[in-house]
Write a protein that holds these residues in place. Sequence first.
Motif, mmCIF file in Angstrom:
data_model
loop_
_atom_site.group_PDB
_atom_site.id
_atom_site.type_symbol
_atom_site.label_atom_id
_atom_site.label_comp_id
_atom_site.label_asym_id
_atom_site.label_seq_id
_atom_site.Cartn_x
_atom_site.Cartn_y
_atom_site.Cartn_z
ATOM 1 N N VAL A 4 0.844 -1.188 0.000
ATOM 2 C CA VAL A 4 0.000 0.000 0.000
ATOM 3 C C VAL A 4 0.883 1.243 0.000
ATOM 4 O O VAL A 4 1.833 1.327 0.772
ATOM 5 C CB VAL A 4 -0.927 0.024 1.241
ATOM 6 N N SER A 5 0.553 2.181 -0.871
ATOM 7 C CA SER A 5 1.193 3.494 -0.865
ATOM 8 C C SER A 5 0.134 4.496 -0.438
ATOM 9 O O SER A 5 -0.981 4.498 -0.958
ATOM 10 C CB SER A 5 1.725 3.831 -2.259
ATOM 11 N N TYR A 6 0.455 5.346 0.537
ATOM 12 C CA TYR A 6 -0.540 6.206 1.154
ATOM 13 C C TYR A 6 0.067 7.586 1.409
ATOM 14 O O TYR A 6 1.075 7.704 2.084
ATOM 15 C CB TYR A 6 -0.954 5.565 2.483
ATOM 16 N N ASN A 7 -0.557 8.622 0.877
ATOM 17 C CA ASN A 7 -0.096 9.986 1.120
ATOM 18 C C ASN A 7 -0.773 10.499 2.385
ATOM 19 O O ASN A 7 -1.983 10.699 2.407
ATOM 20 C CB ASN A 7 -0.432 10.891 -0.071
ATOM 21 N N ILE A 8 0.003 10.693 3.438
ATOM 22 C CA ILE A 8 -0.577 11.126 4.714
ATOM 23 C C ILE A 8 -0.521 12.646 4.887
ATOM 24 O O ILE A 8 -0.896 13.150 5.934
ATOM 25 C CB ILE A 8 0.049 10.397 5.921
ATOM 26 N N LEU A 9 -0.107 13.378 3.878
ATOM 27 C CA LEU A 9 -0.083 14.840 3.846
ATOM 28 C C LEU A 9 0.665 15.410 5.056
ATOM 29 O O LEU A 9 0.140 15.488 6.154
ATOM 30 C CB LEU A 9 -1.501 15.418 3.790
ATOM 31 N N MET A 10 1.900 15.779 4.802
ATOM 32 C CA MET A 10 2.781 16.253 5.871
ATOM 33 C C MET A 10 2.118 17.293 6.757
ATOM 34 O O MET A 10 1.302 18.080 6.309
ATOM 35 C CB MET A 10 4.067 16.819 5.283
ATOM 36 N N TRP A 20 -6.312 26.454 -0.483
ATOM 37 C CA TRP A 20 -7.188 25.342 -0.106
ATOM 38 C C TRP A 20 -8.192 25.814 0.932
ATOM 39 O O TRP A 20 -7.893 26.660 1.765
ATOM 40 C CB TRP A 20 -6.393 24.203 0.501
ATOM 41 N N ASP A 21 -9.382 25.235 0.914
ATOM 42 C CA ASP A 21 -10.353 25.511 1.968
ATOM 43 C C ASP A 21 -9.892 24.898 3.293
ATOM 44 O O ASP A 21 -10.117 25.456 4.355
ATOM 45 C CB ASP A 21 -11.736 24.960 1.604
ATOM 46 N N ALA A 22 -9.272 23.739 3.216
ATOM 47 C CA ALA A 22 -8.761 23.057 4.412
ATOM 48 C C ALA A 22 -7.464 23.722 4.862
ATOM 49 O O ALA A 22 -6.609 24.036 4.038
ATOM 50 C CB ALA A 22 -8.513 21.589 4.112
ATOM 51 N N LYS A 23 -7.318 23.937 6.151
ATOM 52 C CA LYS A 23 -6.118 24.541 6.721
ATOM 53 C C LYS A 23 -5.463 23.541 7.671
ATOM 54 O O LYS A 23 -6.143 22.730 8.308
ATOM 55 C CB LYS A 23 -6.452 25.831 7.483
ATOM 56 N N ILE A 24 -4.156 23.630 7.787
ATOM 57 C CA ILE A 24 -3.396 22.683 8.611
ATOM 58 C C ILE A 24 -3.921 22.646 10.046
ATOM 59 O O ILE A 24 -4.014 21.583 10.653
ATOM 60 C CB ILE A 24 -1.884 22.987 8.558
ATOM 61 N N GLU A 25 -4.306 23.803 10.588
ATOM 62 C CA GLU A 25 -4.769 23.846 11.976
ATOM 63 C C GLU A 25 -6.140 23.175 12.153
ATOM 64 O O GLU A 25 -6.533 22.851 13.268
ATOM 65 C CB GLU A 25 -4.785 25.281 12.519
ATOM 66 N N ASP A 26 -6.869 22.947 11.068
ATOM 67 C CA ASP A 26 -8.160 22.258 11.152
ATOM 68 C C ASP A 26 -8.010 20.745 11.297
ATOM 69 O O ASP A 26 -8.989 20.050 11.578
ATOM 70 C CB ASP A 26 -9.004 22.546 9.896
ATOM 71 N N PHE A 27 -6.804 20.245 11.051
ATOM 72 C CA PHE A 27 -6.561 18.804 11.080
ATOM 73 C C PHE A 27 -5.351 18.505 11.950
ATOM 74 O O PHE A 27 -4.269 18.206 11.442
ATOM 75 C CB PHE A 27 -6.351 18.276 9.653
ATOM 76 N N GLN A 82 12.027 25.909 9.020
ATOM 77 C CA GLN A 82 11.362 26.198 10.286
ATOM 78 C C GLN A 82 10.073 26.971 9.985
ATOM 79 O O GLN A 82 9.981 27.674 8.986
ATOM 80 C CB GLN A 82 12.290 27.052 11.152
ATOM 81 N N TRP A 83 9.053 26.855 10.862
ATOM 82 C CA TRP A 83 7.786 27.538 10.636
ATOM 83 C C TRP A 83 7.103 27.838 11.950
ATOM 84 O O TRP A 83 7.518 27.349 12.997
ATOM 85 C CB TRP A 83 6.880 26.711 9.737
ATOM 86 N N GLU A 84 6.032 28.646 11.905
ATOM 87 C CA GLU A 84 5.221 28.941 13.081
ATOM 88 C C GLU A 84 3.831 28.358 12.891
ATOM 89 O O GLU A 84 3.243 28.476 11.818
ATOM 90 C CB GLU A 84 5.095 30.454 13.291
ATOM 91 N N ASN A 85 3.312 27.735 13.945
ATOM 92 C CA ASN A 85 1.954 27.196 13.854
ATOM 93 C C ASN A 85 0.932 28.320 14.040
ATOM 94 O O ASN A 85 1.292 29.484 14.203
ATOM 95 C CB ASN A 85 1.750 26.038 14.842
ATOM 96 N N ASP A 86 -0.358 27.976 14.039
ATOM 97 C CA ASP A 86 -1.415 28.987 14.123
ATOM 98 C C ASP A 86 -1.429 29.725 15.455
ATOM 99 O O ASP A 86 -2.038 30.773 15.581
ATOM 100 C CB ASP A 86 -2.782 28.358 13.836
ATOM 101 N N LYS A 87 -0.731 29.210 16.457
ATOM 102 C CA LYS A 87 -0.648 29.864 17.766
ATOM 103 C C LYS A 87 0.618 30.724 17.880
ATOM 104 O O LYS A 87 0.923 31.240 18.943
ATOM 105 C CB LYS A 87 -0.681 28.814 18.865
ATOM 106 N N GLY A 88 1.359 30.827 16.771
ATOM 107 C CA GLY A 88 2.578 31.625 16.766
ATOM 108 C C GLY A 88 3.772 30.925 17.390
ATOM 109 O O GLY A 88 4.800 31.542 17.641
#
Length: 125
Positions: A4-10, A20-27, A82-88
């Motif tokens: 099985v090959s499965y894209n789990i979306l980093m 996209w309508d979907a945002k990383i913080e929603d998931f 490096q990045w910042e999440n939705d909470k900064g």
Amino acid sequence: LKIVSYNILMHHPHGWGKNWDAKIEDFPWPARLAKFKEEFEQMRADVLCLQEVTTPMLHDLQPWFQEQGFAFVSLMPKFLPQWENDKGQSQEASVHGMATFVRDEKADVLDYCCCYARDFLTEAE
């Protein structure tokens, strides 16, 4: 063998489209991880190739796969900044790639090679 090959979306904004309508913080990753574990159990695969796995995701996945009788074969790496999440909150730089797990009782991995399809194409293709 069932493969099985499965894209789990980093879980990193680099992998999510800005429009996209979907945002990383929603998931959140913990909720996604729990769902993936359920799905992986139902698949009953002998080999799982997971796409877009970041280093922190791999740290969460590896112990679970080991408990299920899988050996970790490789992570084909690509650098993520490096990045910042939705909470900064600052999140560390990481790598992402395809993580491959093989069920110990089904197969022995004698050798493996990390490569891209583009490595086999000519410029005309």
